[in-house]
Write a protein that holds these residues in place. Structure first.
Motif, PDB file in Angstrom:
ATOM      1  N   PHE A 100      24.939  62.042  69.197  1.00  0.00           N
ATOM      2  CA  PHE A 100      24.883  63.506  69.218  1.00  0.00           C
ATOM      3  C   PHE A 100      23.811  64.026  68.264  1.00  0.00           C
ATOM      4  O   PHE A 100      23.117  65.002  68.566  1.00  0.00           O
ATOM      5  CB  PHE A 100      26.253  64.067  68.851  1.00  0.00           C
ATOM      6  N   LEU A 101      23.656  63.365  67.118  1.00  0.00           N
ATOM      7  CA  LEU A 101      22.666  63.790  66.137  1.00  0.00           C
ATOM      8  C   LEU A 101      21.240  63.387  66.513  1.00  0.00           C
ATOM      9  O   LEU A 101      20.288  63.745  65.819  1.00  0.00           O
ATOM     10  CB  LEU A 101      23.012  63.204  64.768  1.00  0.00           C
ATOM     11  N   GLY A 102      21.103  62.612  67.583  1.00  0.00           N
ATOM     12  CA  GLY A 102      19.774  62.238  68.043  1.00  0.00           C
ATOM     13  C   GLY A 102      19.242  60.967  67.453  1.00  0.00           C
ATOM     14  O   GLY A 102      18.037  60.687  67.549  1.00  0.00           O
ATOM     15  N   SER A 103      20.107  60.154  66.835  1.00  0.00           N
ATOM     16  CA  SER A 103      19.652  58.882  66.289  1.00  0.00           C
ATOM     17  C   SER A 103      19.222  57.952  67.418  1.00  0.00           C
ATOM     18  O   SER A 103      19.824  57.930  68.488  1.00  0.00           O
ATOM     19  CB  SER A 103      20.780  58.228  65.486  1.00  0.00           C
ATOM     20  N   THR A 104      18.177  57.173  67.166  1.00  0.00           N
ATOM     21  CA  THR A 104      17.684  56.233  68.175  1.00  0.00           C
ATOM     22  C   THR A 104      18.080  54.801  67.865  1.00  0.00           C
ATOM     23  O   THR A 104      17.677  53.877  68.565  1.00  0.00           O
ATOM     24  CB  THR A 104      16.151  56.306  68.272  1.00  0.00           C
ATOM     25  N   ASP A 105      18.882  54.599  66.827  1.00  0.00           N
ATOM     26  CA  ASP A 105      19.230  53.246  66.390  1.00  0.00           C
ATOM     27  C   ASP A 105      20.732  53.048  66.455  1.00  0.00           C
ATOM     28  O   ASP A 105      21.504  53.847  65.947  1.00  0.00           O
ATOM     29  CB  ASP A 105      18.741  53.020  64.956  1.00  0.00           C
ATOM     30  N   ASN A 106      21.169  51.950  67.098  1.00  0.00           N
ATOM     31  CA  ASN A 106      22.605  51.649  67.171  1.00  0.00           C
ATOM     32  C   ASN A 106      22.977  50.470  66.266  1.00  0.00           C
ATOM     33  O   ASN A 106      24.016  49.853  66.447  1.00  0.00           O
ATOM     34  CB  ASN A 106      23.033  51.368  68.616  1.00  0.00           C
ATOM     35  N   LEU A 107      22.082  50.147  65.308  1.00  0.00           N
ATOM     36  CA  LEU A 107      22.268  49.055  64.358  1.00  0.00           C
ATOM     37  C   LEU A 107      22.167  47.678  65.001  1.00  0.00           C
ATOM     38  O   LEU A 107      22.429  46.676  64.351  1.00  0.00           O
ATOM     39  CB  LEU A 107      23.622  49.181  63.626  1.00  0.00           C
ATOM     40  N   THR A 108      21.802  47.617  66.272  1.00  0.00           N
ATOM     41  CA  THR A 108      21.575  46.336  66.926  1.00  0.00           C
ATOM     42  C   THR A 108      20.098  46.170  67.265  1.00  0.00           C
ATOM     43  O   THR A 108      19.718  45.209  67.905  1.00  0.00           O
ATOM     44  CB  THR A 108      22.408  46.217  68.218  1.00  0.00           C
ATOM     45  N   GLY A 109      19.285  47.134  66.849  1.00  0.00           N
ATOM     46  CA  GLY A 109      17.862  47.048  67.104  1.00  0.00           C
ATOM     47  C   GLY A 109      17.425  47.773  68.354  1.00  0.00           C
ATOM     48  O   GLY A 109      16.247  47.799  68.685  1.00  0.00           O
ATOM     49  N   GLY A 110      18.356  48.417  69.060  1.00  0.00           N
ATOM     50  CA  GLY A 110      18.012  49.133  70.280  1.00  0.00           C
ATOM     51  C   GLY A 110      18.528  50.553  70.243  1.00  0.00           C
ATOM     52  O   GLY A 110      19.260  50.940  69.342  1.00  0.00           O
ATOM     53  N   PRO A 111      18.151  51.369  71.236  1.00  0.00           N
ATOM     54  CA  PRO A 111      18.583  52.763  71.268  1.00  0.00           C
ATOM     55  C   PRO A 111      20.022  52.895  71.742  1.00  0.00           C
ATOM     56  O   PRO A 111      20.562  52.010  72.409  1.00  0.00           O
ATOM     57  CB  PRO A 111      17.618  53.396  72.265  1.00  0.00           C
ATOM     58  N   PRO A 140      22.668  62.878  73.811  1.00  0.00           N
ATOM     59  CA  PRO A 140      23.441  63.596  72.793  1.00  0.00           C
ATOM     60  C   PRO A 140      24.671  64.317  73.333  1.00  0.00           C
ATOM     61  O   PRO A 140      25.707  64.352  72.667  1.00  0.00           O
ATOM     62  CB  PRO A 140      22.416  64.590  72.229  1.00  0.00           C
ATOM     63  N   GLY A 141      24.555  64.892  74.526  1.00  0.00           N
ATOM     64  CA  GLY A 141      25.695  65.603  75.096  1.00  0.00           C
ATOM     65  C   GLY A 141      26.895  64.698  75.303  1.00  0.00           C
ATOM     66  O   GLY A 141      28.045  65.090  75.046  1.00  0.00           O
ATOM     67  N   GLU A 142      26.655  63.480  75.770  1.00  0.00           N
ATOM     68  CA  GLU A 142      27.750  62.538  75.953  1.00  0.00           C
ATOM     69  C   GLU A 142      28.308  62.090  74.608  1.00  0.00           C
ATOM     70  O   GLU A 142      29.516  61.880  74.463  1.00  0.00           O
ATOM     71  CB  GLU A 142      27.281  61.324  76.760  1.00  0.00           C
ATOM     72  N   GLY A 143      27.437  61.954  73.609  1.00  0.00           N
ATOM     73  CA  GLY A 143      27.914  61.605  72.276  1.00  0.00           C
ATOM     74  C   GLY A 143      28.856  62.668  71.731  1.00  0.00           C
ATOM     75  O   GLY A 143      29.907  62.350  71.155  1.00  0.00           O
TER      76      GLY A 143
END
Length: 253
Positions: free
Chosen positions: A210-221, A226-229
């Motif tokens: 939702f905040l627009g972060s592009t990192d999921n801590l696994t190295g990918g987006p 954001p709406g679904e988040g």
């Protein structure tokens, strides 16, 4: 409801832990954002000053969680929950009043803390030691700050629901830590695709999407917009409040 909210507001602002949690949120957000912003500036020519603030939310959210937990559990620890329920015998109204007081406080705290952290990051990155050109675009920054406020408000209401269900500070904080950080990271670390997909729908990752972060801590987006988040975060919040209300109705004070 108005009287119940007025009473909850008096209680919230009169508890020392409220101000300590807000101060801790400012310190963690500013120091974390400046540190992450400096690291990003070493690798990139352009850094949006709110990006490090979004990244540090993984840890700074716990100041908001602690505030919301203590707004509920201190009454159980001190025994003042009994007069509270005598004054507001409709238990759903009492829980709603707590949530409706905590949410705007944390919304404002999220916006103001995010603004302070973004400004501090921007000013630090202007130093000659950094070769990047920091950005603080008004429209983008305002949107980011509003999302930070909404995130903090929803996380706070989620914590209110969990605290109403568990009633103890230690148990509530432990459960929320596992739900927002421990469990998601454990599922990601398994490397099992199904487990990773589940972890990315849990509150923290949903909030980061939702905040627009592009990192999921696994190295990918993150694999959804954001709406679904926001929808996932709101759903977890509603579930926590429903659980808190169910326990509150069935158990004595």
């Amino acid at each position: 409801m108005r009287d119940a909210m007025a009473a909850e507001w008096v209680k919230l602002r009169s508890i020392r832990s409220t101000w300590l949690c807000l101060a801790a949120g400012v310190v963690v957000s500013v120091l974390g954002a400046v540190t992450l912003g400096g690291a990003a500036a070493m690798e990139s020519e352009h850094v949006q000053a709110t990006e490090p603030v979004v990244s540090v939310i993984l840890f700074s959210q716990y100041a908001a969680i602690a505030l919301a937990v203590l707004a509920v559990t201190t009454e159980y620890a001190s025994g003042t929950i009994r007069p509270t329920l005598q004054a507001v015998p409709v238990r759903g109204r009492m829980l709603a009043a707590k949530a409706l007081v905590v949410a705007p406080v944390l919304f404002a705290a999220g916006v103001l803390t995010g603004a302070a952290a973004a400004l501090a990051t921007y000013l630090v990155l202007l130093a000659p030691v950094f070769r990047s050109a920091p950005a603080l675009a008004p429209a983008e920054t305002a949107a980011d700050l509003l999302r930070l406020g909404v995130f903090h408000a929803l996380v706070g209401v989620l914590a209110v629901g969990v605290s109403a269900a568990l009633r103890g500070s230690a148990g509530s904080l432990a459960a929320l830590f596992m739900a927002t950080l421990g469990l998601p990271l454990l599922l990601v670390m398994t490397g099992v695709p199904a487990a990773v997909e589940v972890s990315l729908r849990l509150p923290t990752f949903a909030g980061m999407a939702f905040l627009g972060s592009t990192d999921n801590l696994t190295g990918g987006p993150l694999p959804y917009p954001p709406g679904e988040g926001l929808a996932w975060l709101a759903a977890w919040t509603a579930l926590a409040v429903a659980a808190g209300y169910a326990v509150l109705r069935r158990r004595d004070a």
